[in-house]
Write an enzyme that holds these catalytic residues in place. Structure first.
Site, PDB file in Angstrom:
ATOM      1  N   SER A 174     -23.075  92.624 112.032  1.00 13.31           N
ATOM      2  CA  SER A 174     -23.302  91.376 112.768  1.00 13.31           C
ATOM      3  C   SER A 174     -22.561  91.433 114.100  1.00 13.31           C
ATOM      4  O   SER A 174     -22.665  92.424 114.821  1.00 13.31           O
ATOM      5  CB  SER A 174     -22.885  90.173 111.910  1.00 13.31           C
ATOM      6  OG  SER A 174     -23.409  88.970 112.430  1.00 13.31           O
ATOM      7  N   GLU A 191     -30.924  95.646 113.635  1.00 12.00           N
ATOM      8  CA  GLU A 191     -31.258  94.540 112.738  1.00 12.00           C
ATOM      9  C   GLU A 191     -31.208  93.226 113.488  1.00 12.00           C
ATOM     10  O   GLU A 191     -30.463  93.070 114.458  1.00 12.00           O
ATOM     11  CB  GLU A 191     -30.349  94.541 111.508  1.00 12.00           C
ATOM     12  CG  GLU A 191     -28.880  94.345 111.791  1.00 12.00           C
ATOM     13  CD  GLU A 191     -28.369  92.985 111.365  1.00 12.00           C
ATOM     14  OE1 GLU A 191     -29.157  92.164 110.869  1.00 12.00           O
ATOM     15  OE2 GLU A 191     -27.160  92.737 111.573  1.00 12.00           O
ATOM     16  N   HIS A 227     -28.310  91.665 107.435  1.00 14.20           N
ATOM     17  CA  HIS A 227     -27.939  90.402 106.818  1.00 14.20           C
ATOM     18  C   HIS A 227     -28.609  90.117 105.487  1.00 14.20           C
ATOM     19  O   HIS A 227     -28.400  89.048 104.908  1.00 14.20           O
ATOM     20  CB  HIS A 227     -28.222  89.251 107.792  1.00 14.20           C
ATOM     21  CG  HIS A 227     -27.260  89.190 108.936  1.00 14.20           C
ATOM     22  ND1 HIS A 227     -27.295  90.083 109.986  1.00 14.20           N
ATOM     23  CD2 HIS A 227     -26.216  88.347 109.195  1.00 14.20           C
ATOM     24  CE1 HIS A 227     -26.335  89.788 110.844  1.00 14.20           C
ATOM     25  NE2 HIS A 227     -25.670  88.751 110.395  1.00 14.20           N
TER      26      HIS A 227
END
Length: 336
Positions: free
Chosen positions: A109, A240, A307
């Site tokens: 992230s 991502e 995630h």
């Protein structure tokens, strides 16, 4: 030449260059610390791992100071932040990258922005994968468990990983599982071509939402990285999407393309995403198809990245070969 850490994994440092853990959630970090100690690791935290206010653990200069302090602590062998967050970008201008020496950093992230910036600017390998609060379970799934193997490895190591059997679709904090994740959905790695694919090159990547903000800054010179550290070898990007809808995803990928990030790219691996919201019928699969046609490279998607855990552990700078066939994925990383 990529530089890999060369030390035994005994002590794990926890600092919060993005978000820390607010008081009402301290039990998450305490649980992770307890589980790691049961496994024989020592855990050392900085003050801001335990604080959170105004979308960050502490002011940017303090986050940078605590990060560098624990990085330079000779007793700390690897650093795993509590989790990602929102404002890690603020920290970069306060860092002197020349003060970083090889030491493992693991996270995803918002943390992936720091990882990519460190690798691009120093040639130090960094790891993309689980954060520390997700190691608090009494059990660990086989995919996530590989973090120990990666962070225990040094130059010359070969790490082989396979796709998970099942993954988590949504977080269910009201239904905690022994392994933290609720792995209910069959995993199916896909290819744009619909055929088996092989991708080979040096790994670079992270969460697109944040790493795109390195473009045009002194911290995101991919071309200089290629010339200085990997002698122009091709790159396999792993990416991502955390929160973007499909037009925003497409704009971000085009920005990367226009900035030259996809020059000499030999393939792209996209992680699963609970975002990727279609707009007027424009789907993520269409974005991937268009990108594959524009770049003339193989593209894999719905991989174990990001995630929707679990995650394979991918190392920025490492040489990697992906094999994807019949919904299954294999990745072999060589630390050279």
């Amino acid at each position: 030449m990529i530089r890999y850490p060369d030390r035994a994994l005994r002590t794990i440092g926890v600092t919060a260059p993005s978000s820390g853990v607010s008081e009402e959630l301290h039990h998450l970090l305490e649980g992770a610390t307890a589980q790691l100690e049961k496994q024989g690791f020592a855990v050392k935290t900085t003050a801001n791992a335990w604080t959170q206010k105004e979308a960050k653990s502490s002011p940017a200069a303090i986050r940078a100071k605590e990060l560098l302090s624990i990085w330079r602590d000779s007793k700390v062998d690897a650093i795993i932040p509590p989790w990602g967050g929102e404002l890690l970008l603020e920290v970069l201008e306060h860092l002197d990258f020349q003060k970083f020496t090889p030491k493992w950093l693991l996270g995803y992230s918002d943390v992936s922005l720091l990882s990519l910036a460190i690798t691009l600017n120093t040639g130090i390998a960094t790891a993309h994968g689980t954060n520390i609060v997700d190691l608090r379970g009494s059990e660990t799934d086989p995919t996530t468990a590989r973090w120990v193997d990666v962070l225990s490895s040094t130059k010359g190591a070969v790490i082989k990983q396979v796709s998970s059997e099942r993954h988590q679709k949504n977080w269910s904090h009201d239904k905690p599982a022994p392994g933290v994740f609720n792995l209910t959905e069959p995993t199916d790695w896909k290819t744009v071509s619909g055929q088996a694919e092989r991708l080979e090159g040096r790994l670079l990547g992270g969460c697109i939402d944040v790493i795109r903000h390195l473009i045009g800054t002194p911290y995101g010179d991919v071309d200089a990285f290629r010339k200085k550290f990997i002698s122009g070898e091709p790159v396999v990007w792993f990416l991502e999407n955390c929160e973007m809808n499909t037009p925003d995803l497409k704009r971000s990928l085009l920005q990367m393309k226009y900035a030259g990030w996809f020059d000499n790219c030999s393939g792209i691996v996209f992680g699963r995403s609970e975002a990727n919201d279609a707009v007027q019928g424009y789907t993520a699969e269409m974005v991937y198809q268009e990108l594959a046609e524009q770049l003339k490279v193989p593209i894999v998607y719905d991989a174990d990245i990001g995630h929707q855990p679990p995650q394979v552990i991918l190392v920025n700078g490492a040489h990697a070969i992906f094999h994807v066939d019949d919904g299954k994925g294999r990745v072999v990383q060589e630390f050279r």
